[in-house]
Design an enzyme around this catalytic site. Structure first.
Site, PDB file in Angstrom:
ATOM      1  N   LYS A 150     111.080 -28.102   1.378  1.00  0.00           N
ATOM      2  CA  LYS A 150     112.154 -29.100   1.381  1.00  0.00           C
ATOM      3  C   LYS A 150     111.768 -30.241   0.457  1.00  0.00           C
ATOM      4  O   LYS A 150     110.658 -30.765   0.550  1.00  0.00           O
ATOM      5  CB  LYS A 150     112.364 -29.632   2.799  1.00  0.00           C
ATOM      6  N   THR A 176     113.385 -24.507   5.978  1.00  0.00           N
ATOM      7  CA  THR A 176     113.165 -25.795   5.295  1.00  0.00           C
ATOM      8  C   THR A 176     113.710 -26.953   6.126  1.00  0.00           C
ATOM      9  O   THR A 176     113.187 -28.072   6.042  1.00  0.00           O
ATOM     10  CB  THR A 176     113.814 -25.793   3.900  1.00  0.00           C
ATOM     11  N   ARG A 217     100.535 -55.599 -34.628  1.00  0.00           N
ATOM     12  CA  ARG A 217     101.861 -55.062 -34.310  1.00  0.00           C
ATOM     13  C   ARG A 217     102.194 -55.341 -32.854  1.00  0.00           C
ATOM     14  O   ARG A 217     101.328 -55.693 -32.040  1.00  0.00           O
ATOM     15  CB  ARG A 217     101.893 -53.548 -34.539  1.00  0.00           C
ATOM     16  N   GLN A 270      95.282 -44.662 -28.421  1.00  0.00           N
ATOM     17  CA  GLN A 270      94.219 -43.818 -27.881  1.00  0.00           C
ATOM     18  C   GLN A 270      93.055 -44.669 -27.366  1.00  0.00           C
ATOM     19  O   GLN A 270      92.482 -44.398 -26.299  1.00  0.00           O
ATOM     20  CB  GLN A 270      93.713 -42.846 -28.953  1.00  0.00           C
ATOM     21  N   ASN A 306     104.473 -44.265 -27.070  1.00  0.00           N
ATOM     22  CA  ASN A 306     104.395 -45.462 -27.911  1.00  0.00           C
ATOM     23  C   ASN A 306     105.813 -45.878 -28.291  1.00  0.00           C
ATOM     24  O   ASN A 306     106.421 -45.313 -29.200  1.00  0.00           O
ATOM     25  CB  ASN A 306     103.556 -45.170 -29.153  1.00  0.00           C
ATOM     26  N   HIS A 331     108.216 -47.871 -30.107  1.00  0.00           N
ATOM     27  CA  HIS A 331     108.008 -48.603 -31.355  1.00  0.00           C
ATOM     28  C   HIS A 331     108.896 -49.848 -31.465  1.00  0.00           C
ATOM     29  O   HIS A 331     110.079 -49.829 -31.094  1.00  0.00           O
ATOM     30  CB  HIS A 331     108.295 -47.684 -32.546  1.00  0.00           C
TER      31      HIS A 331
END
Length: 309
Positions: free
Chosen positions: A13, A60, A185, A238, A264, A266
């Site tokens: 379930k 279930t 950045r 990284q 990432n 941007h």
């Protein structure tokens, strides 16, 4: 012609929503809000797939009822920590049904925050803002006369952003490269972090400070992004990922390995040179967020094998 065989199976379930409220005598109250998934597996269930034989199938709906039954009958400290509750539900199913080999329970929770007024927590009022989602999963398996357990925990959708002190330079260049060097950045990502616990014995595992590890993993994720002195200007996502995971492993010996997935997201400076304005590199102040496509950085960081430095 040979009959096909069941290579693996599990059923159960999903999305069982359960809320437990703990009411203390002094009026202070606590709340846990879970979405639970239970999956049962074992060779005894193969005939339900291949022969339509349901005699050993635990419905279930019964599995759903078990979640509510245990949420009511277990002591509060067995329910209010998701890792403990997941392991309790999984162990209950394996112990109760001798033909169940493994029970996999996954819990997702987006915690309620206690309201504060004049810096004091309200005894019974809560709110929920956009924040990360916490989750855990326990695999309890019958092993001879006992049980073994494997547990993973983590969080996802923790959105973070820093406007400086992130770089990406000195990367591979060839005829397909158009990305410029970025000595500074904007860095933004939506963090997925998960960790595996060392302990595999149920009673010992349940003594783990799960809430402390969750809070510490989140704290290390944020602090590594913003403040870690080993890489004040991170050379890449990284690098950031490795520092986050390394800090968790060093802080919590109960954790065996840590996995991160960091898309990432941007934020590129918008080129305004057509309008006679400088807005690139050191002059960048106006950015264009781009959700798709995004970079996607993952890694699992673990402890070195014993005997290896």
């Amino acid at each position: 012609m040979e009959n096909s065989i069941i290579k693996s199976q599990a059923y159960g379930k999903d999305r069982v929503r359960v809320v437990r409220v703990v009411r203390h005598a002094d009026g202070w109250q606590e709340i846990a809000d879970y979405s639970v998934c239970i999956l049962l597996s074992g060779s005894a269930f193969e005939s339900s797939y291949t022969k339509g034989d349901n005699k050993l199938v635990v419905a279930t709906d019964s599995q759903k009822n078990t979640v509510y039954y245990l949420a009511k009958t277990l002591a509060a400290d067995r329910v209010m920590v998701p890792e403990v509750f997941a392991s309790e539900v999984a162990a209950f199913m394996v112990k109760k049904y001798s033909h169940v080999t493994t029970c996999h329970v996954k819990i997702i929770t987006k915690p309620w925050e206690r309201m504060k007024f004049d810096n004091k927590g309200h005894p019974h009022s809560f709110y929920r803002e956009g924040k990360e989602t916490r989750w855990t999963e326990a695999f309890v398996t019958r092993a001879g006369e006992g049980l073994t357990v494997k547990m993973n925990s983590g969080f996802y959708d923790l959105e973070v952003l820093k406007t400086t002190n992130s770089s990406f330079t000195d990367f591979w260049r060839d005829e397909l490269t158009t990305l410029p060097e970025m000595p500074d950045r904007v860095l933004s990502t939506k963090v997925l972090c998960q960790w595996t616990f060392v302990e595999d014995k149920l009673e010992a595992l349940q003594q783990t400070p799960f809430d402390k590890i969750y809070a510490g993993a989140k704290r290390n994720t944020l602090d590594a992004l913003a403040n870690d002195p080993r890489a004040w200007v991170h050379a890449s996502v990284q690098t950031t990922l490795y520092i986050m995971a390394d800090r968790i492993l060093n802080d919590f010996k109960a954790v065996d390995d840590v996995y991160y997935a960091l898309p990432n997201i941007h934020y590129f400076p918008f080129d305004l040179s057509k309008f006679g304005l400088k807005n690139l590199q050191a002059d960048a102040e106006v950015y264009m967020p781009i959700a798709d496509p995004s970079g996607y950085i993952t890694a699992t960081v673990s402890r070195p094998p014993k005997g290896r430095l």
